[in-house]
Scaffold this active site. Structure first.
Site, PDB file in Angstrom:
ATOM      1  N   GLU A   1      -9.702   1.770   4.062  1.00 21.38           N
ATOM      2  CA  GLU A   1      -9.399   3.019   3.151  1.00 21.38           C
ATOM      3  C   GLU A   1     -11.015   3.422   2.666  1.00 21.38           C
ATOM      4  O   GLU A   1     -11.029   4.804   2.799  1.00 21.38           O
ATOM      5  CB  GLU A   1      -8.568   2.694   2.223  1.00 21.38           C
TER       6      GLU A   1
ATOM      7  N   SER B   1       1.000  -1.343   0.139  1.00 22.85           N
ATOM      8  CA  SER B   1       0.128   0.086   0.165  1.00 22.85           C
ATOM      9  C   SER B   1       0.973   1.291  -0.134  1.00 22.85           C
ATOM     10  O   SER B   1       1.792   1.299   0.585  1.00 22.85           O
ATOM     11  CB  SER B   1      -0.904  -0.018   1.144  1.00 22.85           C
TER      12      SER B   1
ATOM     13  N   LYS C   1      -4.309  -7.000   2.893  1.00 22.53           N
ATOM     14  CA  LYS C   1      -4.395  -5.760   1.974  1.00 22.53           C
ATOM     15  C   LYS C   1      -5.877  -5.536   1.513  1.00 22.53           C
ATOM     16  O   LYS C   1      -6.313  -4.266   1.501  1.00 22.53           O
ATOM     17  CB  LYS C   1      -3.670  -6.205   0.882  1.00 22.53           C
TER      18      LYS C   1
ATOM     19  N   HIS D   1      -7.381  -3.785   4.669  1.00 24.66           N
ATOM     20  CA  HIS D   1      -6.704  -2.415   4.600  1.00 24.66           C
ATOM     21  C   HIS D   1      -7.687  -1.561   3.695  1.00 24.66           C
ATOM     22  O   HIS D   1      -7.983  -0.414   3.934  1.00 24.66           O
ATOM     23  CB  HIS D   1      -5.356  -2.470   4.123  1.00 24.66           C
ATOM     24  N   ASN D   2      -7.780  -2.030   2.336  1.00 20.25           N
ATOM     25  CA  ASN D   2      -8.568  -1.305   1.386  1.00 20.25           C
ATOM     26  C   ASN D   2     -10.205  -0.946   1.826  1.00 20.25           C
ATOM     27  O   ASN D   2     -10.653   0.173   1.547  1.00 20.25           O
ATOM     28  CB  ASN D   2      -8.607  -1.845  -0.002  1.00 20.25           C
TER      29      ASN D   2
END
Ligand code: 6PG
Length: 467
Positions: A189, A128, A182, A185-186
């Site tokens: 986000e 990222s 990930k 994480h997104n």
């Protein structure tokens, strides 16, 4: 000491920047791209650097010493499989392929099994930080066998972002756990971006503030609890002017796109039955935003409240909004980390939440000051099922709830859409409820489908003849 030669396939901006990052850190980098022109251009632009391009994939592979370390920075999905297929013939036992794209974690699991059967090692690593992260140091989330990680961790240490000199990379776990992280994480986000957008909408449409004033508010917020990369860039976005001196933000279409990772994390939350409501709302909001034509038509038919919002104390309202943003951010991260907790138990990944929060502190898009609070919470209790149960978070959230209640009520009353803010307070009210009305849902299920229910006074499953 002889410099290690590593390879990268895929010379899009991310691949190119990662190549420069590796080279800057002392590696010789072999590069390959479907179109040779692109790799040649990079070499020509950096004549003094240890970057070597190849026309033929075979020559690219043979330029590296065994065991080879080959990074893939290609489009996720079928392209990853095609690229793997194209190099397999030339690989040897123990060579390592490292997929740094936004691959779907179930694909990563399949690829690892397939390649391991051929004695090729495979790492699914989420990275990222966007283009600048790839160049200056991303946050890296590698999922693979621990022994494989140990073979390449020195490279990750060198190229990753640093937080107070600590590399923002750590072993995540086996299988597709790196790419799963990930994906979460997104999702976070998406949640962060949504609650920031809702705050913008309130400042603009309820308080009628202009771009400069809004920028100042975000800039002030960035100095406190909300300090983060996304708040920082938001404050800058409102100041950017186009060539004709108009604010760029006012010229950008409100149909927001997505590349799919948000959808994946929501799908997974439904699969493992982990309530990810705020992030789900954020993903859905992007879909609603894309219905530009429909919204245009609807805006002429479906009316909302006409009354003007009158704010008696602007500063107090802005402080309520700041607290609402922090409250909702806490809910979003709690939901994301709870999903990690659930998947980790289910897949026996043994995720380490302290280390996960640590590697998010620099390089990545969701880097934020408050990650240190998450680290403290998990340090105190590694088996924390929900961040809201931690002392720091429960105290803040109990205090800030009243601000969010005010913001949500005003927004609803005056017709401002705030799906993430309202889902944050609803989640809070559901999660803190000893008794929910779901006893009625159980009764209904049994009424129409004989699905049975449990009682609070006697053990067992029961069915009633309701008629
Ligand atoms: C990152 C980002 C990145 C992601 C983009 C676009 O951590 O660097 O998450 O990997 O691809 O932000 O995502 P959407 O197109 O889905 O918004």
């Amino acid at each position: 000491m002889e410099k290690e030669q590593v390879g990268i396939i895929g010379m899009s901006v991310m691949g190119r920047n990662l190549c420069l990052n590796l080279e800057r850190n002392g590696y010789f980098v072999s590069i390959f791209n479907r179109s040779y022109k692109k790799s040649k251009k990079i070499v020509l632009e950096h004549p003094k650097k240890n970057i070597f391009c190849f026309k033929k994939i075979k020559d690219f592979i043979f330029s590296m010493k065994r065991p080879r370390k080959i990074f893939l920075l290609v489009q996720s999905g079928i392209v990853v499989d095609k690229v793997i297929k194209s190099i397999l013939l030339y690989l040897n036992k123990y060579d390592i392929i490292i997929d740094l794209g936004n691959s779907f974690y179930k694909d990563t699991i399949k690829r690892e099994i397939y390649l391991n059967k051929l004695n090729i090692k495979f790492v699914g690593a989420g990275i990222s930080g966007g283009e600048m992260g790839a160049l200056l140091g991303p946050s890296i989330m590698p999922g693979c066998k621990k022994s494989v990680y140990d073979n390449i961790k020195h490279i990750f240490f060198d190229i990753s972002a640093k937080y107070n000199k600590t590399p923002c990379v750590d072993y995540i776990g086996p299988d597709g756990s790196g790419h799963y992280l990930k994906m979460v994480h997104n999702g976070i986000e998406y949640g962060d971006m949504q609650i920031i957008a809702e705050s913008y909408c309130i400042l603009k449409n309820l308080l009628k503030l202009n771009n400069k004033e809004i920028s100042n508010i975000f800039s002030t917020w960035n100095k406190g609890e909300l300090n983060s990369y996304l708040i920082e860039i938001t404050s800058l976005i409102f100041l950017k002017k186009d060539t004709d001196k108009k604010y760029l933000i006012d010229l950008i279409s409100d149909a927001a796109k997505n590349k799919g990772t948000g959808k994946w994390v929501c799908k997974s939350s439904l699969e493992i039955e982990s309530p990810l409501s705020l992030i789900i709302e954020s993903v859905i909001y992007r879909y609603i935003s894309s219905l530009k034509h429909e919204r245009n038509c609807a805006s002429k038919i479906l009316i909302g409240p006409k009354k003007q919002f009158l704010c008696k104390d602007k500063d107090a309202f802005i402080e309520d909004l700041r607290r609402s943003l922090y409250f909702s951010k806490i809910i979003s991260y709690s939901q994301g980390f709870s999903q990690l907790y659930k998947i980790s138990k289910k897949k026996k990944w043994n995720l380490n939440y302290v280390n996960i929060a640590k590697i998010f502190r620099s390089g990545c898009i969701i880097r934020a000051k408050f990650l240190n609070k998450i680290i403290n919470a998990y340090k105190k209790n590694i088996n924390l099922k929900n961040l809201l149960l931690d002392k720091y978070f429960s105290k803040i959230i109990c205090n800030y709830q009243f601000s969010l209640r005010k913001i949500v009520s005003s927004s609803v009353l005056y017709g401002i859409s705030i799906p993430a803010f309202s889902s944050a307070i609803s989640y809070y009210d559901s999660y803190r409820s000893k008794n929910l009305p779901s006893n009625l849902i159980q009764a209904q299920r049994d009424f129409f489908g004989s699905h049975e229910y449990e009682r609070i006074d006697v053990k067992g499953s029961f069915h009633t003849n309701w008629k």
